[in-house]
Motif scaffolding. Structure first.
Motif: not given
Lengths: 332, 801
Positions: A318-322, B527-534, B582-598
């Motif tokens: 399933i890792r192929e999906l990401v 479709f990458p996962m939305p996690f990044l490394a520090p 010859d990589l032509r990629f696109f992605e539609i996904g959520h990004v997460f900016l810090p919460p606005p004040t309050g």
């Protein structure tokens, strides 16, 4: 005279039949039809004949001229055709040299599965709702009748976010928060499906990902029964998997539905495959959204999208999906 | 929860039948069978044999030669890969011709030149245990009448049995016991269920002492402890348990420890009642108190760990207020049973489930006992019965029971009859059951259910929920129970039809269009996962302000993305390292900016990114143009900018209807280096939410002119300070309605041009809707266009092209 002319015509036709280029054809045209040609000269001489002969001879000369003209046109056509053949031959292409130069891209497998699911449910009268991937404990748990101490909380293996109080903000562990968000802003009747990404602390391996995809369904209307739930699941299963695939419900437990069930689909070998969970929306969940459970009833269901793609394409990892490896992406 | 058929039959002898069908029945009751094993069902042909001799194999290290006697006195040589038996051991032996459970037919053969006339078997090979390691040595297990050559099952007195591993849901505390599973299964099969009589016969295994005189229990916090019963066992010898008990515990997945621990576990598994034993000698005057802990208190638990307690944890103390047990979770080391223990204080209590849950979670201390208390154990007769059962089993090992038990009470759930409307139950389920039918289902599993006539004349139910169903308390809970016993499969299926039409929202339809446009121009959806490394954001030239995760699986996945850029660069680097170009990629996904004040939650947006490896900025602009047309975006403007992470002189902000909707250009070469990407990479990132949610260009028809048009080509020398968009803007403004089209058909930089300038050549098409333009009209408007363009500083006419 006419006899001589006829012999000339025979000679002309013979030579025209063998002519091989347009220049030679033009010369023959002049020779046999031009001002000094036998036919033209004969026509000119017609006036000197007596009227009795003139008519017959005139007719004969015209016929002969027409014969030669036809032969010239025919030779011209033959040469044009030959030239065309030559030209086309000179332009010959091997089209197989040009295949696969242009490429359409691929939609991701999850998108393909999600779109198909959405289309089936839209056909059944549902709209598509969406919600945020980072949620508060209220939407992910409390409003769904999972209080802070509930043992079920542990089973969600939630990934928490460093915002608010400890364990107050999280990556949603299921798509069910969209149920709450929908019911908060929309009065029944409600017929929605909510596809989207969900997260759990599952270490990535061949069958698990910490980020995966679910689709959630919610119906709230007057007089909705568990029979409606079973019938809806059944209709979906037939529409999505094919008419000969059956479904069944088995008792289960989820804090946000009661009665709760797992739903299975039949496999070709007669065994059953567990697909997802479902149940009648718990009265506490309706109350939490300001909906009177004595007036409205509802059902909800949910299942994984990734697994459908895995099953359909027989993925063994399933890792192929990401991974976003083009050697994988371009297969679909 | 693991149960065996034989154990279930001790409560309901009528349970029998095909194991597969019984599995289906269990699953249909909500006791999902995760695994079923047939045990003791040893195949014909596997017989009891004796090891006569063991010798090394002359040509192999990993196998040895074994001579066995399978009852005929003959020594048969077998090659065997196990080394755990000794001469004289009794073992299971499969002679040639035997077909094993896995279908393997045993044959005489030669292994490395030595004859092997059969097979010595492991426990797993013959289905007697899970053990694959070594040969099953049966010396201690054979019955007295066993003989060599006898079938193994008969030789050890094994009855065929079935072991089920059941998944028990959180609302079914009762099914965390053999008795509870038997009650459900008996009801589904329509056979009798009852508890055996556990009372100890008055035969000397009971003494004259009275529990009341030996023990005192005080519940100081009644919200913590609903019931606390306790008694004393004298003359206990802590030793090994009998084989039958050890076998059952092992089948149930628990390791036998010693007689007292084993009885404790056995009673819990059998009746669902967790219990605890104290060394009575360590409890001064037999006095116990139950209260909640206060912050700062500590206890060293049985596992030897010193635990910090929190306010609210339940504790049991002695008369001096010294904590001796973390209630319902784990006992204290200070009162642990040891080999010197002779007198045991037995606790059978009921603890408040949320309290236990909180403690278990905080200390991450899950146990068989606490997982039962969390779901809600039984505070009723089960406690009395479990004490009897414990005492009975201990008496079999020589312990002496005192008379009775002390019984302190706290708060327990209200179990006065619940009014259940049969119409509501049917209305929820879609059934047409009578109140009597419902009552029948409920009483089959121990609910009190009486049919009563309501004020409205309806036949309703007065339901008394049993004490072993803590989680069951409402009308809906009862409806679920009716559905479960009626059978989900017996509910008629219907399909509701809402009055509203189904469909996608405008946003969803347009998002699908975006995907189709990009796929159409050769882009693959990623479709990458939305996690990044520090550090990923910094390496991408972006602000290091990503929201972090509290409990990431790995550090490389501990930050949420604020842009799709890092994920796309990783995807490109990954593919380039696998020699895919010859990589032509696109992605539609959520990004997460810090919460606005309050705000509590992040500013979460749906982004679109297009990443074209090996392409320069113009290709990204082309992608934007395609989307502009497809989506009918109004007034798309590129504003010079150096967005973070992008090439400082080859990037721009994208404005749609005056608002910044994203960035376009090329990725900063330094960022590409950081990610190990071979560049260039053309880049487009748009806030899809803002884009698709905003206004769109009018789709109203504009008539096509029937009159001829005139084309005029103009080339300007334009300073690098002036954008092509500005020049075109001037031309359009001057040409007004007569200017039907402007095309920038040539851009030239080079030696023919003064430094800091380039040539921009435009083809202007003039046309009117109501007439053919005269030469002088065309000349006028051409002049106006030239004047307008050259009025800007840095623009002059180059002459006709």
């Amino acid at each position: 005279m006419i006899e001589t002319l006829r012999r000339t015509a025979v000679e002309a036709k013979a030579r025209l039949a063998e002519v091989e280029d347009l220049d030679a054809l033009a010369e023959l045209d002049v020779e046999f039809l031009g001002k000094k040609s036998a036919v033209t000269l004969a026509k000119r001489r017609l006036g000197s004949l007596d009227p009795g002969q003139r008519r017959t001879a005139g007719q004969a000369v015209n016929e002969i001229r027409a014969e030669i003209e036809t032969a010239v046109e025919s030779a011209r056509g033959r040469l044009a055709q030959a030239a065309r053949v030559l030209q086309l031959e000179a332009e010959r292409l091997d089209l197989t040299e040009f295949r696969k130069k242009a490429r359409r891209g691929s939609l991701h497998l999850v998108t393909q599965s999600r779109d198909r699911l959405e289309d089936v449910f839209v056909g059944m009268g549902f709209t598509v709702a969406e919600g945020p991937e980072v949620e508060s404990a209220w939407y992910n748990f409390e409003a769904l009748n999972i209080p802070e101490w509930h043992p079920a909380r542990g089973s969600f293996d939630t990934i928490f976010v460093d915002l608010g109080e400890p364990e107050e903000v999280m990556l949603r562990s299921h798509t069910s928060p969209v149920q709450i968000r929908t019911m908060e802003k929309q009065k029944p009747p409600i017929y929605i499906v909510a596809p989207g990404r969900t997260f759990r602390t599952d270490t990535a391996d061949a069958t698990h990902l910490p980020a995966f995809n679910q689709i959630e369904g919610l119906v709230v209307d007057r007089g909705i029964t568990m029979g409606d739930l079973a019938g809806t699941i059944d209709e979906f299963v037939r529409a999505f998997f094919g008419g000969d695939v059956e479904s069944r419900l088995r008792p289960s437990y989820f804090p946000f539905t009661e009665p709760s069930a797992e739903f299975d689909i039949s496999r070709a070998d007669g065994t059953w495959l567990e697909l997802g969970g479902c149940g009648m929306v718990h009265p506490n969940v309706l109350r939490n959204c300001g909906i009177d459970p004595d007036e409205w009833q509802g059902f909800a269901f949910g299942f994984g999208i990734d697994r459908l793609a895995v099953m359909r394409h027989e993925l063994d990892d399933i890792r192929e999906l990401v991974n976003n490896d083009v050697r994988f992406l371009r297969q679909f | 929860m693991r149960v065996t058929l034989s154990w279930l039959r001790e409560f309901a002898p009528g349970i029998h039948g095909d194991p597969v069908e019984l599995s289906e029945t269990l699953s249909a009751l909500g006791l999902t069978v995760e695994d079923m094993t047939l045990i003791g069902d040893v195949v014909d042909g596997v017989v009891l044999a004796k090891v006569l001799d063991l010798r090394p194999h002359p040509a192999a290290d990993k196998i040895q030669l074994v001579d066995v006697d399978a009852g005929d006195g003959e020594a048969r040589q077998v090659c065997c890969g196990a080394f755990n038996m000794a001469v004289g051991d009794l073992i299971p032996f499969a002679a040639p011709g035997t077909v094993m459970p896995d279908g393997l037919k045993i044959q005489q053969r030669k292994m490395r030149g030595e004859v092997s006339a059969g097979m010595c078997c492991s426990g797993a090979e013959i289905g007697l245990s899970d053990d694959h390691e070594g040969i099953l040595v049966l010396n201690d297990r054979v019955v007295p009448e066993a003989e060599l050559g006898m079938g193994v099952a008969a030789a050890i007195g094994a009855e065929p049995d079935v072991l089920w591993d059941l998944e028990v849901n959180a609302n079914r505390p009762d099914a965390m016991s053999v008795a509870g599973v038997a009650r459900d299964l008996a009801a589904a099969l329509g056979v009798d269920f009852s508890f055996p009589d556990y009372r100890v016969a008055d035969d000397g295994s009971r003494n004259d002492e009275d529990a009341d005189e030996l023990l005192t229990v005080e519940i100081l916090d009644p919200t913590l402890c609903g019931r606390f019963a306790a008694t004393v066992l004298r003359g206990v010898t802590v030793g090994a348990s009998p084989q039958w008990m050890a076998d059952r515990l092992e089948l149930a997945g628990m390791r036998p420890v010693n007689s007292i621990v084993d009885i404790s576990n056995y009673v819990m598994l059998e009746l669902g009642q967790p219990n605890h034993t104290f060394d009575l000698a360590a409890i001064p005057n037999g006095r116990l108190r139950v209260r909640r802990a206060v912050p700062g208190e500590r206890l060293t638990t049985l596992d030897g760990l010193e635990r910090d307690l929190a306010a609210g944890d339940g504790v049991i103390t002695n008369e001096s207020d010294v904590i001796v047990s973390l209630a319902g979770v784990m006992g204290g080391a200070n009162t642990e049973i040891s080999e010197q223990t002779t007198d045991v204080l037995l606790e059978m209590a009921w603890w408040d489930p949320p309290t236990i849950s909180r403690t278990v979670k905080r200390l991450n201390l899950v146990s068989e006992a606490s997982s039962r208390f969390r779901r809600g154990a039984d505070w009723g007769e089960s406690i009395d019965r479990s004490i009897q059962r414990f005492v009975q089993l201990a008496a079999q090992l020589g312990a002496t029971a005192v008379s009775g038990f002390v019984d302190a009470a706290g708060n327990t759930p209200d179990r006065s009859p619940l009014s259940v409307r049969s119409a509501k139950v049917n209305g929820l389920l879609g059934t047409e059951l009578s109140a009597t039918e419902m009552a029948g289902y409920l009483s089959s599993v121990g609910f009190g259910a009486e049919v009563v006539t309501s004020d409205r004349g309806a036949e309703d139910l007065a339901v008394t929920i049993p004490t072993w169903r803590w989680d069951t308390e409402t009308e809906t809970d009862v409806a679920e129970e009716v559905a479960r016993l009626h059978g989900y499969e017996n509910i008629a299926r219907t399909v509701p039809r809402g009055e509203l039409p189904g469909g996608l929202t405008d946003y969803q339809v347009r998002r699908r269009s975006v995907r189709q446009v990009l796929v159409g121009c050769g882009c693959d959806e990623t479709f990458p996962m939305p996690f990044l490394a520090p550090g990923d954001l910094l390496r991408a030239g972006l602000e290091d302000n990503g929201v972090t995760l509290s409990n990431p699986l790995v550090a490389e996945q501990s930050v949420l993305r604020t842009s799709l850029l890092p994920g796309q660069l990783k995807a490109i680097a990954y593919n380039q390292s696998h020699r895919s170009f010859d990589l032509r990629f696109f992605e539609i996904g959520h990004v997460f900016l810090p919460p606005p004040t309050g705000r509590l939650l992040p500013d979460e947006r749906e982004h679109l990114a297009v990443a074209l490896a090996g392409e320069e900025a113009p290709q990204a602009v082309a992608a934007l143009d395609l989307l502009e047309r497809e989506l009918g975006l109004p007034n798309v403007v590129l504003r010079s900018a150096s967005p973070p992470g992008l090439h400082a002189t080859r990037s721009a902000e994208v404005l749609v209807a005056g608002r910044v909707a994203g960035v376009v250009g090329e990725v900063d070469p330094l960022v590409l280096d950081n990610y190990g990407v071979a560049g260039p990479v053309a880049w487009l990132e748009l806030d899809l939410g803002g884009l698709l949610g905003g206004p769109r260009r009018s789709r109203k028809y504009s008539p096509v002119s029937k009159y001829p048009s005139s084309d005029i080509d103009l080339a300007f020398e334009v300073s690098d300070e002036v954008t092509a968009a500005a020049v075109e803007g001037s031309l359009r403004k001057a040409g007004q309605a007569l200017l039907a089209g402007v095309e920038l058909f040539d851009v030239y930089r080079g030696e023919a041009m003064p430094a800091g300038t380039r040539s921009l050549a435009y083809r202007l098409r003039f046309q009117a809707h109501d007439r053919t333009l005269t030469d002088s009209e065309v000349a006028d408007v051409r002049r106006a266009c030239i004047d307008a363009a050259t009025r800007r500083d840095g623009v002059c006419l180059r002459g006709l092209v």
